[in-house]
Design an enzyme around this catalytic site. Structure first.
Site, PDB file in Angstrom:
ATOM      1  CG  ASP A  41      -1.884  -1.123   1.421  1.00 25.58           C
ATOM      2  OD1 ASP A  41      -2.527  -1.441  -0.103  1.00 25.58           O
ATOM      3  OD2 ASP A  41      -2.211  -1.744   2.285  1.00 25.58           O
ATOM      4  CG  ASP A  83      -4.812   1.965   5.979  1.00 25.37           C
ATOM      5  OD1 ASP A  83      -5.628   2.842   5.900  1.00 25.37           O
ATOM      6  OD2 ASP A  83      -4.237   1.859   5.160  1.00 25.37           O
TER       7      ASP A  83
END
Length: 288
Positions: A41, A83
């Site tokens: 990511d 997140d």
């Protein structure tokens, strides 16, 4: 081997997508033939392996390797992306949760488990990647997928704020953000992940990783260093180079494969895999 054939172990910086790293590497190596194994990511950092030139054909053998991560789990707050980059969707009072309870909860996620891919993942549902649907504000049902968590350790960093250091060794396809969120849910609240860093893919560790602006190019044979290898003489090498199916005893292979087949100079000639009982076939042949 030409200069633009090989493997590069990159320490990806925060803010870069995996595709950004590939695009930069194309300029650095002077070729468009660059790919990566194991997406990270944008907010995550750490090991990202690039295949350059003919080594792009070998990236699929890196995908199944065990991964190792470190990060921070924050209890008490859920986000849309699981997140720190996402919007907050839930806040829970988890101040009464003790480090011992967190450690105990984490043990329930070690071993073979079923995990629901997050909506921001690259998994395809109905022909569309989940992160594409998520950007459109669409949420769909996702089937749980089997993954393996080999090791999972948590340690308090700031337990009053619900922040824990997390170390994970896991199979390919495991989402660490989902682990953080699931541990939070199992404790009666919620959680999310931040500061994720990948320390290793198989034997490729952060210690040998370099920034994409100054990469080192490893020989193609290094892509198979976590697999069994067999060296062949020139005569057998010609058969390997022509992509022949052959008897397993000709290559003196014994385990389940795949196997790296090396020439007399240590160069990668091919990758062979099981075919039918007693026979092996080439999965990839590298022309020289």
């Amino acid at each position: 081997m030409s200069q633009a054939d090989g493997l590069a172990v990159i320490d990806k910086e925060a803010g870069w997508t995996s595709h950004d790293v590939v695009a930069k590497a194309r300029g650095v190596f002077g070729t468009r033939k660059v790919g990566h194994a194991g997406t990270l990511d944008p907010d995550a950092t750490g090991v990202l392996i690039l295949g350059v030139g003919r080594a792009t054909r070998l990236l699929r053998f890196l995908t199944p390797l065990r991964k190792k991560y470190v990060g921070e789990m924050v209890l008490g707050t859920e986000t849309t992306t699981l997140d720190a980059a996402g919007d907050v969707t839930g806040v829970f009072d988890m101040t009464a949760v003790t480090p011992e309870q967190v450690a105990d909860a984490a043990t329930g996620f070690v071993g073979d488990i079923m995990q629901v891919p997050p909506m921001v993942s690259a998994v395809k549902v109905g022909g569309r990647r989940l992160h594409e649907l998520a950007r459109e504000g669409v949420e769909v049902e996702r089937e749980p997928r089997p993954v393996t968590v080999h090791e999972l350790n948590v340690a308090p960093l700031d337990p009053d704020a619900g922040v824990y250091h997390i170390e994970v060794s896991c199979s390919s396809g495991t989402y660490i953000r989902s682990l953080a969120a699931d541990i939070g849910s199992s404790l009666g609240g919620g959680g999310h992940l931040r500061a994720l860093r990948r320390l290793a893919i198989g034997s490729f560790s952060i210690d040998e990783a370099r920034l994409v602006s100054a990469p080192a190019l490893l020989p193609m044979a290094e892509a198979l260093r976590d697999y069994a290898a067999v060296s062949v003489d020139e005569s057998l090498g010609r058969r390997v180079g022509s992509g022949q199916v052959m008897a397993a005893e000709d290559l003196t292979v014994e385990n389940d494969g795949p196997w790296a087949v090396l020439g007399s100079q240590g160069q990668l000639l091919a990758v062979y895999e099981p075919h039918t009982p007693g026979l092996v076939k080439p999965a990839v042949v590298i022309p020289w």
